[in-house]
Each structure stands twice: as C-alpha cells, then as structure tokens.
Design a protein around this motif. Structure first.
Motif, PDB file in Angstrom:
ATOM      1  N   ASP B 528       0.843  -1.192   0.000  1.00 45.24           N
ATOM      2  CA  ASP B 528       0.000   0.000   0.000  1.00 45.24           C
ATOM      3  C   ASP B 528       0.880   1.244   0.000  1.00 45.24           C
ATOM      4  O   ASP B 528       1.970   1.235   0.544  1.00 45.24           O
ATOM      5  CB  ASP B 528      -0.898  -0.009   1.236  1.00 45.24           C
ATOM      6  CG  ASP B 528      -1.859  -1.179   1.199  1.00 45.24           C
ATOM      7  OD1 ASP B 528      -2.137  -1.666   0.079  1.00 45.24           O
ATOM      8  OD2 ASP B 528      -2.300  -1.641   2.269  1.00 45.24           O
ATOM      9  N   ASP B 709      -2.453   9.400  -1.747  1.00 44.69           N
ATOM     10  CA  ASP B 709      -2.785   8.421  -2.771  1.00 44.69           C
ATOM     11  C   ASP B 709      -1.610   8.281  -3.740  1.00 44.69           C
ATOM     12  O   ASP B 709      -1.259   9.226  -4.438  1.00 44.69           O
ATOM     13  CB  ASP B 709      -4.040   8.896  -3.523  1.00 44.69           C
ATOM     14  CG  ASP B 709      -4.430   7.922  -4.620  1.00 44.69           C
ATOM     15  OD1 ASP B 709      -3.799   6.842  -4.701  1.00 44.69           O
ATOM     16  OD2 ASP B 709      -5.350   8.235  -5.396  1.00 44.69           O
ATOM     17  N   ALA B 711      -1.297   6.776  -6.529  1.00 51.25           N
ATOM     18  CA  ALA B 711      -1.600   6.822  -7.957  1.00 51.25           C
ATOM     19  C   ALA B 711      -1.537   8.244  -8.499  1.00 51.25           C
ATOM     20  O   ALA B 711      -1.300   8.457  -9.694  1.00 51.25           O
ATOM     21  CB  ALA B 711      -2.982   6.216  -8.216  1.00 51.25           C
ATOM     22  N   ARG B 734       2.184   2.156 -12.194  1.00 49.27           N
ATOM     23  CA  ARG B 734       1.098   1.535 -11.428  1.00 49.27           C
ATOM     24  C   ARG B 734       1.465   1.548  -9.958  1.00 49.27           C
ATOM     25  O   ARG B 734       2.636   1.730  -9.622  1.00 49.27           O
ATOM     26  CB  ARG B 734       0.914   0.068 -11.850  1.00 49.27           C
ATOM     27  CG  ARG B 734       0.231  -0.101 -13.185  1.00 49.27           C
ATOM     28  CD  ARG B 734      -0.051  -1.549 -13.443  1.00 49.27           C
ATOM     29  NE  ARG B 734       1.163  -2.313 -13.786  1.00 49.27           N
ATOM     30  CZ  ARG B 734       1.195  -3.621 -13.894  1.00 49.27           C
ATOM     31  NH1 ARG B 734       0.120  -4.317 -13.658  1.00 49.27           N
ATOM     32  NH2 ARG B 734       2.302  -4.242 -14.213  1.00 49.27           N
ATOM     33  N   THR B 735       0.496   1.327  -9.109  1.00 48.45           N
ATOM     34  CA  THR B 735       0.850   1.180  -7.700  1.00 48.45           C
ATOM     35  C   THR B 735       1.204  -0.282  -7.443  1.00 48.45           C
ATOM     36  O   THR B 735       0.752  -1.188  -8.153  1.00 48.45           O
ATOM     37  CB  THR B 735      -0.308   1.586  -6.772  1.00 48.45           C
ATOM     38  OG1 THR B 735      -1.360   0.651  -6.957  1.00 48.45           O
ATOM     39  CG2 THR B 735      -0.805   2.985  -7.089  1.00 48.45           C
ATOM     40  N   VAL B 738      -1.746  -2.504  -6.852  1.00 46.02           N
ATOM     41  CA  VAL B 738      -2.437  -2.955  -8.060  1.00 46.02           C
ATOM     42  C   VAL B 738      -1.721  -4.156  -8.662  1.00 46.02           C
ATOM     43  O   VAL B 738      -2.334  -5.138  -9.087  1.00 46.02           O
ATOM     44  CB  VAL B 738      -2.537  -1.796  -9.082  1.00 46.02           C
ATOM     45  CG1 VAL B 738      -2.927  -2.319 -10.454  1.00 46.02           C
ATOM     46  CG2 VAL B 738      -3.521  -0.755  -8.601  1.00 46.02           C
ATOM     47  N   ILE B 739      -0.401  -4.092  -8.672  1.00 44.98           N
ATOM     48  CA  ILE B 739       0.391  -5.198  -9.229  1.00 44.98           C
ATOM     49  C   ILE B 739       0.120  -6.479  -8.441  1.00 44.98           C
ATOM     50  O   ILE B 739      -0.126  -7.545  -9.017  1.00 44.98           O
ATOM     51  CB  ILE B 739       1.890  -4.843  -9.202  1.00 44.98           C
ATOM     52  CG1 ILE B 739       2.162  -3.744 -10.239  1.00 44.98           C
ATOM     53  CG2 ILE B 739       2.748  -6.070  -9.469  1.00 44.98           C
ATOM     54  CD1 ILE B 739       3.555  -3.173 -10.183  1.00 44.98           C
ATOM     55  N   GLY B 741      -2.487  -7.091  -6.578  1.00 45.64           N
ATOM     56  CA  GLY B 741      -3.886  -7.479  -6.782  1.00 45.64           C
ATOM     57  C   GLY B 741      -4.078  -8.219  -8.091  1.00 45.64           C
ATOM     58  O   GLY B 741      -4.772  -9.231  -8.150  1.00 45.64           O
ATOM     59  N   GLU B 742      -3.424  -7.725  -9.149  1.00 48.83           N
ATOM     60  CA  GLU B 742      -3.574  -8.376 -10.454  1.00 48.83           C
ATOM     61  C   GLU B 742      -2.984  -9.773 -10.449  1.00 48.83           C
ATOM     62  O   GLU B 742      -3.525 -10.697 -11.034  1.00 48.83           O
ATOM     63  CB  GLU B 742      -2.904  -7.532 -11.540  1.00 48.83           C
ATOM     64  CG  GLU B 742      -3.824  -6.467 -12.062  1.00 48.83           C
ATOM     65  CD  GLU B 742      -3.147  -5.604 -13.115  1.00 48.83           C
ATOM     66  OE1 GLU B 742      -2.085  -5.995 -13.628  1.00 48.83           O
ATOM     67  OE2 GLU B 742      -3.701  -4.533 -13.409  1.00 48.83           O
ATOM     68  N   SER B 745      -5.375 -12.029  -8.663  1.00 39.98           N
ATOM     69  CA  SER B 745      -6.774 -12.120  -9.069  1.00 39.98           C
ATOM     70  C   SER B 745      -7.196 -13.497  -9.595  1.00 39.98           C
ATOM     71  O   SER B 745      -8.297 -13.929  -9.301  1.00 39.98           O
ATOM     72  CB  SER B 745      -7.123 -11.007 -10.052  1.00 39.98           C
ATOM     73  OG  SER B 745      -6.673 -11.334 -11.321  1.00 39.98           O
TER      74      SER B 745
END
Lengths: 110, 876
Positions: B528, B709, B711, B734-735, B738-739, B741-742, B745
């Motif tokens: 984060d 934030d 981003a 990217r954050t 996000v990396i 999370g992807e 997923s």
C-alpha cells in the motif's frame, strides 16, 4: 376389448375390414357383425380393436367415413372403400396368398 | 400413399385433434345406440340393453385412448400433450418448480461455464498446423522439471539432436525497448527468438521474409520481424515498412517482415529479434531463460525424440560436468505445456461444478420423489381412466425433462454472464488459446447436460410414481406412509448431498485461506502507498554507467522533493511482477562442490532506501548506502533465510560471501526480512540485494512511497522524467498494490467461485435435508400423534427427528472427508501453497456444515414436537 382372437389378427384385421367394405359402405358395428358372420364367429372383432383400425385406415386414405342414417333412422358413421383402398386390398390379398402358400408348403413339406 | 399426402394427413390430424375427438365420441355413442337396438330387437329391455352395450364397448375412454394411440403422429401428439400437461402441473406448483429450476439452473450454469473454459483450453487443438508434432522442452535437474533452458545448452541440443525438423527457442518474457522511428519514440514488447521458431510453428510472414540461418550466424539482432498490429498502427500498413531501418534501444535494426494478424506465441510481442549469441542473456550454462519448442520430424514419436535428447544430455554432462552433471531436457506436447498452469485449476473447477450439478440433481430428485408420493392418487386416477404405465412413465419423465430444460435455459443465460468474469480470470492470450465463449459445442454440451439431468432426476421418481395400484391408492382416503425403499432412497440422496457439499466446502476454505494468506500480512512487504514505474532510456549515450547513474540520481532527487513523497528508490526487479533469477551464493572461501549444489537466492540491484520504500524490515545491520560506491568494498544485503542457512546461529553482518558469476567477494552489511517475491514460486523467497551503483547495472524500476494516494504521483513523476532528458520515458506506471492485486486475481477468482459453489452446494444440501425430514414428519404424523397421546414427551419426539437428520448429516460428512483426500492431492499441484495439515480448516468446514444442517433439521423437529395428538387422531 379385443380378446385373444383379435390379437392373432393383428396384421390381417386391416385386410378383413377392407374386404368387408368392398360389398357396400358400412358402419363400425356392421363391419364387426359381417366379419363375425362370414367367419362363423372365428373372428369376433371388439370395438377396442375395430375403431383404432378404422381410424388408421381412414387416415391412410384407404377408406372414407361419412355420417349417414342407419336402416332404422339412427345416425351412424358409414365407411366406404376409396380407389386407393381397392388397390391396397389387391396388394394385401396378393401378399396374403403368397404368405398362405408359403406356410402351406412349409407345413406339407416332408 | 405419396409422402406429401401423408404429411398433410399428419398435419390435419394434429391440427384437427379436437374435431376428430368429438367425431370419435359421437361415433362410439352411435355404436352403443346401434348395439342397444340390436339387443332390444332380441328381446332385452331398453335399460338393460343400453347397459350391456356399454359394458361390451369396454369403456369409452379406453377405446378412445387406443384410437388416439394408433393415429398417425400419435408420438408427437402424446409428446405435445405430455408437455402441455407437464407445464400445467409445474405451473400449478410454482414454488416447487422455481426451486427445482433454480437448483438445476445453477448447476448447469456452473458446469457450462467451466466446460466452455475446458473446451477452449484443453479440447480445442492449439492454432498451429500439425500440433501433434510440436513439443516443448523443459530443463530438468535429476529428472525433475525445472523451467527454461540455458541458451548455450539449447544451441548444443539443436546442433546435436536428430529428431527435429526444427528445434527453436524464445527467451521467456518480452523486454520493453524504445523504438525511434520518427519524432515520437514508442515502447515495443520485444521477443527474442531463434531463427527457426516461426518455421517450427509453420507460421510464415505475410509480408517480407522470415529469419534465415545466416541472420543468426551474423550475431543476430540487426534484423527484426514486426507484428501485424504494429505494422498497421506504427507503419500505416505501408509496404515500404519492410526494409526500413529503425532505432531499437539505440541500435539500428532492419525490419525484414510482418507476421500474420493475430499471431502470438507465449508473449504478446510487437517485434521479434534474434537470440543474440554473444549477448548478456544466458551468457553461461548456469543461467536459464529460453523456452524451447521443437517440431518433430514426420514419423518420430515423442519417446524416440526423448531418447535422442537424452543422448545429447549425457554428452553435455561429460563435456561440462560443472554445470550439466545432473541436467537434462524433458519433452512434452506443446499444448500440454501451454496449459499446464491452468489445467489443474480447470480440473479442480470441473470437479467442483460437477459436484454442484450432482447435488442439485439429487436435491430435485428428492423433491420429485416426495411429490411423486403425494401424487399417487392422481396417477392411480389416470391409470384407472385408461393410461398405461409406459404412458404415465413418459408423462412423469417429460415433466422432469421440462424442469431440466428450463434449468438449462437459465444455466446458459447464467453462463454467458459468468463468461465475462472468466475472460479476466485466466490469461488466455498468454496461453495462446482462444478465450472461451458460450457457443456451438458448448451449447450442445449444455443441452446434453440438461437432458441428462432431466432423465437422472426423473427416472427413479417416474419408476416409483407409476407403481401405484389404482385400487389401493384410490381405496384409502389417507396416504399410506412411504415404504422403507422410498425413505432409504431419499436418505441416500441426502447423504450424497451432504458429502458433496462438505468436500466442496473444505476445498474452498483451504483455497480461500491460502489466498487470504497471500495478502499484505504475509507478503513480507507493504504494497500500500507505493507507486512504481519503469524508466526507459534509449540510445548509446546511456551505455556509460556514470551517465545513467547521474541521470537516475537527479530523477530520484526531484521525486523525493515532490510533496507527499516519503521515500523513493530504484530496483532492478519488483516483487511479484519480476521474480527474476536465482543466483548461487556461498560464504567466501567455502564454495560448493558443484555449482548446482549452491544455495540459491533471487538477485536484485537496488539504490539506497529501497527497503524503507517497499516496507521490507531491516532486521540487522544497515541498508545499502550512498557510500557503497565503486571502489569501496562491495556491499550486499541478504534476507533472513539466506543468513540462517549460510551463517546458522551467528550474525552474518561483516561476513564475506561469494556470489555466482560476479568477481570478488561481498561484505554482508545487513539482513532484511524474507518477502514474497513471486507468487508462483511458493513461499517467501530468499533474496540478496546488491548496490546498483557498485555493480554498474541499471536498476530501472522506480519505487516511491507516498503519504497520500500513490496513484496521483504518476503525472508529476512523468514530468520529472521527461524534463530530465528527452531520451528518458516512463512506462508501466502503477501502484504496487495494483500489481499484487492483479497477480492474485486468478487465485482470488478461483477461490471465490469455489466458495460460491460450496455455499450453493451447502444451501442445496440443507434444503434437501429439510425437505426429507419435513416429509418424514408429515408421513408419520399419525404415529407421532399416537405416541404423544400415550404419553411420550414432545422433547423426545423433537430429539428423534433431530437425531435422524443429524445422523444423515454425520454419515454424509464422514463420507465427504474420505473423498477430500484425493481432492486435496489435486490441489497440491496448484501454485499457491495450501495448509492441508491445519485442523482449523476441517474444523471450520465441519462447524459450518453442522450449523447449517442443524438449522435444517430443527424446523421439522419443531413441527414434530408441536403435533397436536387430538387433532391428528380426530382427522383419521
């Protein structure tokens, strides 16, 4: 319901009905009576066999039913043979003769 | 009779059915009249005559039924009649129909969705000509497959093997390089391949020419093929693009051809260059980055080719014992290779969905059985009115097939909805297989599943439902309790449902726990608030390390000065996104016997402040610092696992270590926590961090920790990078969250869908259990009323019913646990680690199941206890 006897008739009932109707248009009961008389009561065609056969023959176009009056003024459905029915009877008769001949030969063979 | 007339007659009889029926009715009545007259003529009284005539006819309805049966088109007619009647029956019980259709719809939707995925990934052949002759090769150590192949080994295999038309290679993972061709530079995904890769795949360029052996012999990289998409977007589909020379990362490269539209292999590359025989990728036999693909010669089997390859492996082992002693090459079919990662997931989901469908079927079959018992008087009435048993059987089966078809329709609709999710769930394009779609064979599958489900749920209830004897069923006003066979059947169904749902539940909990375990707490770093991007540079002017260093340092300085930035640094490989490669590391002066035996850790180059930025804790010593410059002692930071293995029981700070393929030794300056650097390589990984400046190797990934934030930093950072130098550009901003999370997923989706399946299964099982018990109570109302009347306490009845239900659930649960074992073995192949040993998982599943089933049992038990004996006895 048709008993044991009419079960034996399974393939031949159609032919018997067609043959009976060659004489004159008849209603269901008349057909049944006529077959009974001519065969000396060997074939007693019950309504449970008769009506399905009549309707199937009509559907195939070999006989045609029309409503009329019986001799004592009752409404009844009379069936008469069509031209196709006459031809059909010829075929059935020939098949039957061949079958009968074949069975006779088989039975008499030594 | 000509066919046309027959058709006409058939159509007439179907359309004029009502008229024909009335006609027949009249005809039969006239028959009775005529016969009665005949009898009266023989002297029988009119009343008597009529009755006898009717008796002789033997039941107007029966005769009519026989006539209908013999009519042409009777089959279609009966079917239509059954369908109409079925729809009417189902419409009269909307609650029952809804539950049944919904259950089946969910089951069929799930199986159809998963089948569409299986179909596109496993059943449809890959899109290359003669795919049977295509194989992939994996390096093995002591026979265990372990990923890509070294470039030097590849060339030896290519030169020495005899089984292949072409043995080709591609460097795993594409590189992002800047292309200069005109005013605006752009970034291309560049794949490096051997000259014969496209020939091995039998794909030829649509314009220009393919690579030639001579291109590779010249050292490679001076010629390139471009993708169809790039040819259209960047070169305006101009024929003159072929032959044009562009600047690729500072080097002139001539475009020699354009690949066909839609072609991709393993990675989505925009541009392909040749594997560089002298380049830095796999410069030694201990570095493995090449994916090897071969096309077998006609008539050569995979086994024969394997034997051929083994012979080469033995020769290499003798020639290079230091690196190749235990190394080998294993061939597998290319299709199997391409889907190996998702294969297990698909099989798992397939098993899960099949169980959901089976549970749904069991549930509906149970409902039908219970309803069939209630419908016995109806069946008896119909049979008394002339319906034969096959006819009733067909009627009941038609009803269940109707239910299943409605469920199937719902299921296909549901599958189409789920499809969108599935597209994102698995990396179809990267696998080189077409994304699944609900069409053609998949629809056929759904139809087949629906019909099968319809017959499966209907067969037993239809057999049992038509067993009724008219006299018995019509004779008694109240229903006789169901025989032991019927109740055993339903109990069996409930046990199967509980077993199935407990398996699903446990597997889902296992999977979800490990996915949850992959999030922040367990990562070993804090994603984060971290913004990341890659700084690209192109042109020979950046080849000098000093120039690069100066540029990057000034970029970092400006970035740190941005408001809201708490720290910033650069690294060569980001966690999760780029696992990177394992390098050997050992205490200086104690080298391993063979390089293959060395302790391995993932190698990274960093600038000072990296650990603080991504949140990896420094456990001991210090970070890489500004003073670790070329000329100073080489500094290295190792992770906890490395420290514990190489220096057990003592502090490694100050110790000297040797790192494979580097010169001199490194001084351990600090120890940091282990972090999850790759999701696919299991647990947290040991790692070593060296100074980017000292190594003279670029660390091009920016990592910035923000207080707000992260981003929102993108624009400002891009401006800084652009402003510094026109040769620099910022990509992949990217954050880190996000990396992560992807990357997670797919697992998250799989575990969530498995969880959803499990929840549905549990719900279905609970409904099934409830239905069975409620039915049981309903059947035994009288018995229970009598028991109460003679002094049984209501709680004892409650306990009896509850006990019956819980006993069924317990048997199902035990059966389920027995089944879990093979299911768990399947899960072991997943790339995420699962804690099978943890009893809390099983305990949790048992608890959830126990609670749900208890609730399902309580309601009917409560009803049993509340039976009013007086009312029950009075009603009998």
């Amino acid at each position: 319901m048709g008993g044991q006897k009419s079960d034996l008739l399974h393939g031949t009932l159609d032919m018997l009905i067609l043959k009976t109707l060659t004489l004159e248009p008849m209603h269901g009961l008349g057909v049944s009576r006529r077959i009974q008389q001519v065969t000396d009561g060997v074939f007693d065609v019950q309504p449970g066999s008769l009506f399905p056969a009549l309707h199937r023959l009509e559907q195939d176009g070999w006989i045609r039913g029309t409503w009329g009056r019986s001799e004592n003024g009752r409404r009844a459905k009379y069936y008469r043979l069509t031209a196709a029915g006459v031809r059909r009877l010829g075929e059935e008769r020939q098949n039957w003769s061949q079958l009968a001949l074949a069975i006779a030969r088989l039975l008499e063979a030594t | 009779m000509p066919a046309l007339t027959r058709m006409a007659s058939l159509a007439r009889s179907l359309m004029r059915k009502g008229g024909l029926d009335r006609d027949l009715d009249e005809e039969l009545r006239s028959y009775v009249d005529l016969r009665a007259q005949e009898l009266m003529a023989s002297g029988i009284a009119p009343d008597q005559a009529r009755r006898q005539a009717k008796v002789e006819l033997g039941g107007i309805e029966q005769v009519k039924e026989r006539v209908r049966d013999r009519r042409r088109g009777a089959g279609i007619d009966t079917l239509l009649q059954d369908v109409r009647h079925g729809l009417r029956v189902l419409g009269k019980n909307p609650a029952f129909s809804l539950v049944a259709i919904l259950s089946l719809g969910i089951g069929i939707s799930a199986t159809t969705t998963v089948f569409s995925a299986v179909h596109s990934a496993l059943l449809r052949p890959i899109a290359f000509s003669e795919p049977d002759r295509l194989v992939a090769a994996q390096k093995t150590y002591d026979g265990v497959p372990s990923g890509p192949v070294s470039r030097l080994d590849y060339f030896d295999y290519r030169d020495q093997s005899r089984s292949f038309e072409h043995l080709a290679a591609a460097v795993g993972g594409s590189a992002q390089l800047t292309v200069r061709d005109g005013p605006e530079p752009w970034v291309a995904d560049v794949g490096m391949v051997s000259w014969n890769l496209f020939r091995a795949l039998k794909v030829t360029p649509v314009a220009g020419r393919d690579f030639l052996p001579a291109d590779e012999a010249q050292g490679g990289a001076a010629v390139a093929l471009v993708s169809y998409g790039v040819w259209q977007d960047r070169f305006g589909a101009s024929p003159t693009a072929v032959g044009r020379t562009v600047n690729l990362a500072g080097h002139p490269v001539t475009i020699i051809g354009v690949m066909p539209s839609g072609f991709h292999f393993l990675d989505n590359a925009d541009l392909w260059t040749l594997v560089d025989r002298t380049g830095p990728v796999d410069a030694t036999r201990d570095s493995h980055s090449h994916i090897v693909v071969g096309r077998l010669r006609p008539g050569v089997s995979v086994q024969q080719a394997q034997g051929d390859v083994d012979r080469v492996s033995r020769a290499l082992a003798t020639q290079y014992p230091a690196t190749n002693k235990a190394k080998g090459l294993r061939l597998i079919g290319l299709q199997a290779f391409m889907v190996q990662n998702i294969g297990t997931i698909l099989v798992l989901l397939g098993v899960a969905t099949a169980s959901v469908l089976l549970i749904a079927c069991a549930n509906v079959a149970g409902l039908l059985l219970a309803r069939g018992h209630r419908r016995m008087p109806e069946m008896a009435m119909r049979s008394a009115l002339g319906a034969s048993r096959p006819r009733l059987f067909r009627q009941l089966l038609t009803e269940s097939v109707l239910l299943a078809l409605a469920g199937g329709l719902l299921g296909v609709g549901g599958a189409r909805l789920v499809q969108a999710g599935l597209q994102r769930m698995l990396p179809w394009a990267e696998l080189g297989v077409a994304a699944p779609a609900v069409e053609g064979p998949v629809l056929l599958f759904a139809l087949a599943m629906s019909l099968a489900a319809g017959v499966a749920i209907g067969l037993v209830p239809a057999v049992r439902g038509t067993e009724a004897r008219p006299s018995a069923a019509l004779g008694s006003g109240r229903q006789a309790p169901d025989g032991p066979r019927g109740s055993r059947l339903r109990s069996g169904l409930v046990i199967a449902q509980v077993a199935g749902s407990s398996v699903l539940l446990t597997l889902a909990v296992l999977l979800m726990r490990s996915v949850v375990g992959l999030t922040a707490v367990d990562l070993g770093f804090e994603p984060d608030q971290v913004f990341t991007a890659r700084v690209l540079f192109s042109g020979p002017e950046y080849d000098a390390p000093e120039r690069r260093r100066a540029l990057f340092e000034s970029v970092l300085e400006d970035v740190k000065a941005l408001p809201g930035v708490t720290s910033a640094s650069m690294i060569s490989k980001l966690p999760i996104l780029n696992p990177g490669q394992d390098w050997g590391i050992w205490p200086a002066g104690r080298p391993p016997a063979a390089s293959g035996d060395a302790y391995h850790a993932l190698a990274r180059w960093v600038t000072p402040g990296y650990f603080k930025t991504v949140g990896i804790p420094i456990l001991e010593g210090r970070d890489i610092s500004e003073t670790d410059l070329p000329g100073a002692p080489q500094a290295i930071v190792i992770s906890k696992a490395v420290a514990e293995t190489l220096f057990p029981g003592r502090s490694p700070v100050g110790e000297l270590v040797t790192v494979w393929s580097t010169e001199g030794s490194f001084q351990v300056v600090g120890v940091v926590g282990d972090a999850r650097l790759s999701l696919l390589l299991g647990q947290r990984r040991p790692a070593m961090y060296m100074s980017s400046v000292q190594m003279g190797s670029p660390a091009t990934r920016l990592a910035i920790r923000a207080s707000g934030d992260p981003a929102q930093l993108a624009g400002a950072v891009r401006q800084i990078v652009r402003g510094k130098d026109s040769g620099l550009s910022l990509v992949d901003a990217r954050t880190l969250a996000v990396i992560v999370g992807e990357a997670l997923s797919p697992f998250r989706t799989v575990s969530v869908s498995l969880g959803a399946f499990a929840a549905v299964a549990l719900l279905l099982a609970a409904i099934g259990l409830y239905g069975t018990l409620a039915y049981h109570v309903g059947q035994h109302r009288l018995e229970m009323g009598v028991r109460l009347a003679v002094g049984a306490a209501p709680p004892s009845l409650l306990c009896r019913v509850l006990g019956r239900g819980l006993a069924l659930a317990a048997v199902g649960l035990i059966l389920g646990i027995v089944i879990i074992v093979p299911g768990a073995l399947l899960l072991r192949q997943l790339p995420v680690s699962l804690q099978f040993e943890s009893p809390s998982v099983y305990l949790g599943a048992i608890l959830a199941l126990g609670l749900t089933t208890s609730v399902a049992c309580l309601l009917p038990a409560w009803q049993a206890a509340r039976i009013d004996p007086i009312e029950v006895l009075r009603r009998q």
